[in-house]
Write a protein that holds these residues in place. Structure first.
Motif, PDB file in Angstrom:
ATOM      1  N   ASP A   1       0.817  -1.205   0.000  1.00 23.52           N
ATOM      2  CA  ASP A   1       0.000   0.000   0.000  1.00 23.52           C
ATOM      3  C   ASP A   1       0.852   1.257   0.000  1.00 23.52           C
ATOM      4  O   ASP A   1       0.362   2.345  -0.222  1.00 23.52           O
ATOM      5  N   THR A   2       2.160   1.132   0.258  1.00 23.77           N
ATOM      6  CA  THR A   2       3.029   2.296   0.245  1.00 23.77           C
ATOM      7  C   THR A   2       3.773   2.431  -1.065  1.00 23.77           C
ATOM      8  O   THR A   2       4.550   3.350  -1.245  1.00 23.77           O
ATOM      9  N   GLU A   3       3.561   1.520  -2.006  1.00 23.02           N
ATOM     10  CA  GLU A   3       4.243   1.592  -3.288  1.00 23.02           C
ATOM     11  C   GLU A   3       3.473   2.494  -4.244  1.00 23.02           C
ATOM     12  O   GLU A   3       2.253   2.619  -4.161  1.00 23.02           O
ATOM     13  N   PRO A   4       4.165   3.138  -5.201  1.00 22.92           N
ATOM     14  CA  PRO A   4       3.462   3.956  -6.184  1.00 22.92           C
ATOM     15  C   PRO A   4       2.491   3.113  -6.983  1.00 22.92           C
ATOM     16  O   PRO A   4       2.791   1.968  -7.326  1.00 22.92           O
ATOM     17  N   PRO A   5       1.307   3.641  -7.295  1.00 17.20           N
ATOM     18  CA  PRO A   5       0.323   2.871  -8.045  1.00 17.20           C
ATOM     19  C   PRO A   5       0.737   2.677  -9.485  1.00 17.20           C
ATOM     20  O   PRO A   5       1.449   3.505 -10.062  1.00 17.20           O
ATOM     21  N   GLU A   6       0.279   1.580 -10.066  1.00 19.32           N
ATOM     22  CA  GLU A   6       0.497   1.341 -11.479  1.00 19.32           C
ATOM     23  C   GLU A   6      -0.711   1.890 -12.216  1.00 19.32           C
ATOM     24  O   GLU A   6      -1.635   1.173 -12.582  1.00 19.32           O
ATOM     25  N   HIS A   7      -0.732   3.230 -12.424  1.00 20.16           N
ATOM     26  CA  HIS A   7      -1.936   3.844 -12.963  1.00 20.16           C
ATOM     27  C   HIS A   7      -2.086   3.537 -14.442  1.00 20.16           C
ATOM     28  O   HIS A   7      -1.148   3.172 -15.124  1.00 20.16           O
ATOM     29  N   VAL A   8      -3.307   3.699 -14.917  1.00 19.54           N
ATOM     30  CA  VAL A   8      -3.621   3.411 -16.303  1.00 19.54           C
ATOM     31  C   VAL A   8      -3.245   4.598 -17.164  1.00 19.54           C
ATOM     32  O   VAL A   8      -3.656   5.722 -16.907  1.00 19.54           O
ATOM     33  N   GLY A   9      -2.438   4.382 -18.156  1.00 20.17           N
ATOM     34  CA  GLY A   9      -1.989   5.460 -19.028  1.00 20.17           C
ATOM     35  C   GLY A   9      -3.110   5.964 -19.926  1.00 20.17           C
ATOM     36  O   GLY A   9      -3.996   5.223 -20.304  1.00 20.17           O
ATOM     37  N   PRO A  10      -3.070   7.251 -20.291  1.00 20.96           N
ATOM     38  CA  PRO A  10      -4.141   7.841 -21.082  1.00 20.96           C
ATOM     39  C   PRO A  10      -4.282   7.226 -22.465  1.00 20.96           C
ATOM     40  O   PRO A  10      -5.339   7.279 -23.056  1.00 20.96           O
ATOM     41  N   ALA A  11      -3.230   6.624 -22.980  1.00 18.53           N
ATOM     42  CA  ALA A  11      -3.274   6.112 -24.345  1.00 18.53           C
ATOM     43  C   ALA A  11      -4.111   4.846 -24.458  1.00 18.53           C
ATOM     44  O   ALA A  11      -4.591   4.517 -25.535  1.00 18.53           O
ATOM     45  N   LYS A  12      -4.274   4.111 -23.368  1.00 16.70           N
ATOM     46  CA  LYS A  12      -4.940   2.817 -23.463  1.00 16.70           C
ATOM     47  C   LYS A  12      -6.119   2.677 -22.505  1.00 16.70           C
ATOM     48  O   LYS A  12      -6.512   1.574 -22.165  1.00 16.70           O
ATOM     49  N   ALA A  13      -6.669   3.799 -22.071  1.00 14.63           N
ATOM     50  CA  ALA A  13      -7.755   3.725 -21.097  1.00 14.63           C
ATOM     51  C   ALA A  13      -8.887   4.638 -21.489  1.00 14.63           C
ATOM     52  O   ALA A  13      -8.705   5.668 -22.145  1.00 14.63           O
ATOM     53  N   SER A  14     -10.085   4.259 -21.067  1.00 16.56           N
ATOM     54  CA  SER A  14     -11.243   5.121 -21.262  1.00 16.56           C
ATOM     55  C   SER A  14     -11.192   6.256 -20.243  1.00 16.56           C
ATOM     56  O   SER A  14     -10.410   6.227 -19.284  1.00 16.56           O
ATOM     57  N   SER A  15     -12.047   7.258 -20.447  1.00 14.37           N
ATOM     58  CA  SER A  15     -12.103   8.375 -19.514  1.00 14.37           C
ATOM     59  C   SER A  15     -12.485   7.900 -18.119  1.00 14.37           C
ATOM     60  O   SER A  15     -11.939   8.374 -17.118  1.00 14.37           O
ATOM     61  N   LEU A  16     -13.418   6.932 -18.042  1.00  9.72           N
ATOM     62  CA  LEU A  16     -13.825   6.402 -16.740  1.00  9.72           C
ATOM     63  C   LEU A  16     -12.661   5.693 -16.060  1.00  9.72           C
ATOM     64  O   LEU A  16     -12.434   5.854 -14.845  1.00  9.72           O
ATOM     65  N   GLU A  17     -11.899   4.889 -16.794  1.00  8.65           N
ATOM     66  CA  GLU A  17     -10.747   4.190 -16.221  1.00  8.65           C
ATOM     67  C   GLU A  17      -9.705   5.182 -15.727  1.00  8.65           C
ATOM     68  O   GLU A  17      -9.109   4.991 -14.658  1.00  8.65           O
TER      69      GLU A  17
ATOM     70  N   SER B   1       0.071  11.564 -12.385  1.00 10.89           N
ATOM     71  CA  SER B   1      -0.701  10.759 -13.337  1.00 10.89           C
ATOM     72  C   SER B   1      -0.311  10.982 -14.785  1.00 10.89           C
ATOM     73  O   SER B   1      -0.484  10.092 -15.625  1.00 10.89           O
ATOM     74  N   GLY B   2       0.175  12.175 -15.084  1.00  9.60           N
ATOM     75  CA  GLY B   2       0.462  12.495 -16.478  1.00  9.60           C
ATOM     76  C   GLY B   2      -0.747  12.989 -17.235  1.00  9.60           C
ATOM     77  O   GLY B   2      -0.678  13.258 -18.435  1.00  9.60           O
TER      78      GLY B   2
END
Length: 272
Positions: free
Chosen positions: A5-21, A46-47
């Motif tokens: 829970d203290t590690e940086p999240p593996e967030h979803v990049g804008p190129a491969k995700a919907s707006s909701l994701e 997040s970028g």
């Protein structure tokens, strides 16, 4: 102690995700180590564009998933507390566990049981029963690795081969050497042996300083897909190799009972 829970999240990049994701992925940045975020901080982390983050945060705040702590700074919101209570009272796996909790076998004087769910490429504990002298990383809500520990292996071994091969190839470079065979065919053979046995076991793979061993078995949904596991964890000093098969069988039988109850509950809900 391992704490993802203290590690940086593996967030979803804008190129491969919907707006909701992309919007929901912002929730992953709120951790115990960093529970409060500004919009600017989320933009940098997040970028995403500033306008997108403003829009996402406003929508998350409207739904109660985040809440302002001061102007421009946010923490997780009260809706999550509400959903957590609802899950605690109504999650089918937890409800099924309640019916057998009093019958959990006492494999030793000191033991702990964990009920866990598969979540993305992690495993999350949703229930804890019993006591150990030292705290473990498997705590409710803490995401744990899929390639370490009996609790995770009992899920991993029953995943579809295509998904399993992807996970193996993606995680091998960063995985623990003792948990990976030299090749995919060899690793697949290793997991096939676990499936034939009906349960997984592991020794001091998650919290080496605590020195415990675990025995775990998979839980399935009505379609036969693995959704979680139940595990028994005890100090290594209490390990008896001659008892492993019998104790593993007892854990596997509990997993089968939970599977039956979960599927019966799901059927009842469909009919309601």
């Amino acid at each position: 102690m391992l704490n993802l829970d203290t590690e940086p999240p593996e967030h979803v990049g804008p190129a491969k995700a919907s707006s909701l994701e992309r919007m929901l992925s912002l929730l992953d940045f709120f951790t115990c180590r960093k529970p409060v975020w500004s919009v600017g901080g989320l933009v940098k982390a997040s970028g995403f564009t500033q306008s997108a983050v403003y829009r996402y945060i406003n929508e998350l705040a409207d739904s109660g998933l985040v809440a302002p702590v001061q102007t421009g700074r946010y923490s997780l919101g009260p809706r999550i507390i509400q959903l957590n209570r609802q899950l605690t009272l109504s999650d089918p796996m937890l409800v099924a566990m309640q019916s057998i909790e009093a019958e959990l076998p006492q494999l030793s004087e000191t033991q702990k049981w964990h009920l866990c769910r598969l979540f993305r490429d992690r495993v999350i504990a949703i229930g804890e029963y019993g006591n150990l002298d030292a705290p473990l990383s498997y705590q409710r809500g803490n995401p744990m690795p899929l390639f370490r520990g009996a609790t995770s292996t009992a899920i991993l071994a029953w995943l579809p081969e295509r998904q399993l091969m992807r996970l193996y190839l993606e995680n091998q470079p960063d995985g623990e050497p003792q948990n990976f065979a030299a090749s995919w065919p060899a690793y697949k053979k290793k997991l096939a042996a676990i499936r034939k046995q009906g349960f997984a076991s592991a020794f001091a793979e998650i919290d080496p300083e605590v020195n415990v061993f675990g025995i775990a078995a998979p839980i399935f949904n009505v379609e036969g897909k693995v959704i979680g596991s139940i595990s028994n964890v005890r100090p290594m000093a209490l390990y008896r190799p001659e008892l492993l098969e019998a104790q593993g069988g007892a854990v596997a039988e509990l997993a089968r009972r939970i599977t039956r109850d979960v599927n019966a509950l799901a059927a009842d809900m469909d009919e309601a």
